[in-house]
Write a protein that holds these residues in place. Structure first.
Motif, short mmCIF file in Angstrom:
data_model
loop_
_atom_site.label_atom_id
_atom_site.label_comp_id
_atom_site.label_asym_id
_atom_site.label_seq_id
_atom_site.Cartn_x
_atom_site.Cartn_y
_atom_site.Cartn_z
N MET A 1 0.84 -1.18 0.00
CA MET A 1 0.00 0.00 0.00
C MET A 1 0.88 1.24 0.00
SD MET A 1 -2.47 1.57 2.96
CE MET A 1 -1.14 1.99 4.05
N ASN A 2 0.60 2.16 -0.90
CA ASN A 2 1.28 3.44 -0.92
C ASN A 2 0.34 4.47 -0.30
OD1 ASN A 2 2.40 5.93 -1.50
ND2 ASN A 2 3.06 5.34 -3.55
N PRO A 3 0.67 4.97 0.90
CA PRO A 3 -0.25 5.90 1.57
C PRO A 3 -0.46 7.19 0.80
CG PRO A 3 1.83 5.72 2.78
CD PRO A 3 1.86 4.69 1.71
N TYR A 4 0.55 7.62 0.03
CA TYR A 4 0.40 8.85 -0.76
C TYR A 4 -0.66 8.68 -1.84
CZ TYR A 4 4.71 10.44 1.45
OH TYR A 4 5.66 10.82 2.37
N TYR B 1 -3.39 7.62 6.70
CA TYR B 1 -3.29 8.88 7.45
C TYR B 1 -2.39 8.73 8.67
CZ TYR B 1 -4.42 13.03 10.11
OH TYR B 1 -4.31 14.19 10.84
N ARG B 2 -2.53 7.61 9.38
CA ARG B 2 -1.69 7.37 10.56
C ARG B 2 -0.22 7.37 10.17
NH1 ARG B 2 0.84 3.45 13.55
NH2 ARG B 2 0.57 1.82 12.01
N ILE B 3 0.10 6.74 9.06
CA ILE B 3 1.49 6.67 8.60
C ILE B 3 2.00 8.06 8.22
CG2 ILE B 3 2.98 5.85 6.71
CD1 ILE B 3 1.29 3.24 6.79
N LEU B 4 1.22 8.77 7.42
CA LEU B 4 1.69 10.07 6.92
C LEU B 4 1.65 11.18 7.96
CD1 LEU B 4 0.26 10.10 3.29
CD2 LEU B 4 2.54 9.42 4.09
N SER B 5 0.86 11.02 9.00
CA SER B 5 0.79 12.06 10.03
C SER B 5 1.76 11.81 11.19
CB SER B 5 -0.65 12.20 10.55
OG SER B 5 -1.05 11.01 11.20
N THR B 6 2.45 10.68 11.17
CA THR B 6 3.45 10.37 12.20
C THR B 6 4.82 10.46 11.54
OG1 THR B 6 1.88 8.81 13.18
CG2 THR B 6 4.19 8.65 13.91
N SER C 1 7.92 9.68 12.13
CA SER C 1 8.80 8.51 12.06
C SER C 1 8.24 7.44 11.12
CB SER C 1 9.04 7.92 13.45
OG SER C 1 7.81 7.50 14.02
N LEU C 2 6.92 7.23 11.13
CA LEU C 2 6.31 6.25 10.24
C LEU C 2 6.36 6.72 8.78
CD1 LEU C 2 3.17 5.17 12.31
CD2 LEU C 2 5.33 3.93 12.00
N ARG C 3 6.19 8.03 8.60
CA ARG C 3 6.27 8.58 7.23
C ARG C 3 7.68 8.41 6.67
NH1 ARG C 3 4.29 14.63 5.35
NH2 ARG C 3 4.77 14.36 3.13
N ALA C 4 8.69 8.69 7.49
CA ALA C 4 10.08 8.54 7.04
C ALA C 4 10.37 7.08 6.69
CB ALA C 4 11.04 9.03 8.12
N LYS C 5 9.89 6.16 7.53
CA LYS C 5 10.11 4.73 7.27
C LYS C 5 9.40 4.31 5.98
CE LYS C 5 9.49 0.18 9.31
NZ LYS C 5 8.92 -0.60 10.39
N SER C 6 8.19 4.77 5.78
CA SER C 6 7.44 4.44 4.57
C SER C 6 8.13 5.02 3.34
CB SER C 6 6.01 5.00 4.66
OG SER C 6 5.31 4.82 3.47
N ASP C 7 8.60 6.26 3.44
CA ASP C 7 9.30 6.88 2.31
C ASP C 7 10.56 6.10 1.96
OD1 ASP C 7 7.40 8.86 2.22
OD2 ASP C 7 8.64 10.38 3.20
N GLN C 8 11.27 5.66 2.99
CA GLN C 8 12.50 4.91 2.76
C GLN C 8 12.19 3.57 2.09
OE1 GLN C 8 14.82 4.04 6.27
NE2 GLN C 8 16.70 3.96 5.07
N THR D 1 12.82 18.37 0.36
CA THR D 1 13.03 19.01 1.66
C THR D 1 14.37 18.58 2.24
OG1 THR D 1 12.00 17.23 2.92
CG2 THR D 1 10.54 18.99 2.10
N GLY D 2 14.83 19.33 3.24
CA GLY D 2 16.06 18.97 3.93
C GLY D 2 15.96 17.61 4.59
N ALA D 3 14.80 17.29 5.14
CA ALA D 3 14.60 15.98 5.79
C ALA D 3 14.70 14.85 4.77
CB ALA D 3 13.24 15.94 6.50
N GLU D 4 14.16 15.07 3.57
CA GLU D 4 14.25 14.05 2.52
C GLU D 4 15.70 13.84 2.09
OE1 GLU D 4 9.91 14.51 0.33
OE2 GLU D 4 11.51 15.91 -0.20
N MET D 5 16.45 14.93 2.03
CA MET D 5 17.86 14.79 1.66
C MET D 5 18.65 14.06 2.74
SD MET D 5 18.88 18.24 -0.42
CE MET D 5 18.07 19.45 0.59
N GLU D 6 18.33 14.32 4.00
CA GLU D 6 19.01 13.62 5.09
C GLU D 6 18.72 12.12 5.05
OE1 GLU D 6 18.08 15.51 8.81
OE2 GLU D 6 19.04 17.40 8.19
#
Length: 135
Positions: A1-4, A49-54, A56-63, A104-109
């Motif tokens: 599942m892709n939350p985006y 929504y839970r994933i994208l609004s948290t 740490s979960l959003r970063a993990k999902s993006d990764q 974003t800077g966070a995405e680059m990190e």
């Protein structure tokens, strides 16, 4: 599942955009508003929504999504060609379709380099190096 894709937002969406998309998706999937929708749709929307609004979960999902074989970039663009958005820790570059690429800077990190256009299906690879700051 892709939350985006489930909430119909791009990976650079703000918290406010995600919340708006979440409410829109819930209304669309609500059984009283749309008898063809199922309870599964609502559960998946809530999980997205839970994933994208948290953060740490959003970063993990993006990764996880960035590790999957994704689209081949249309071009390589240096971050120096992007315009920095003041006070937002993000950079933007115009796409030929009229949309924009946002990072974003966070995405680059997190090491994100592949960035999709906000309007079309084109993806670019953004070249940059992270600089370690001396303490």
């Amino acid at each position: 599942m892709n939350p985006y894709s489930l909430l119909n937002v791009d990976s650079g969406a703000s918290s406010a955009d995600i919340k708006t998309a979440y409410h829109r998706a819930l209304l669309t999937a609500h059984p009283d508003k749309n008898p063809q929708s199922s309870q599964t749709d609502v559960a998946a929307i809530k999980e997205a929504y839970r994933i994208l609004s948290t953060p740490s979960l959003r970063a993990k999902s993006d990764q996880e999504h960035s590790k999957r074989k994704g689209p081949r970039p249309a071009q390589v663009i240096s971050l120096t060609e992007f315009d920095e958005v003041e006070g937002d820790d993000s950079w933007v570059h115009s796409c030929r379709c009229g949309g924009i690429y946002i990072i974003t800077g966070a995405e680059m990190e997190r090491g994100l380099h592949l960035v999709p256009c906000t309007s079309c299906s084109e993806t670019v690879w953004i070249g940059y190096e992270l600089v370690e700051e001396d303490s």
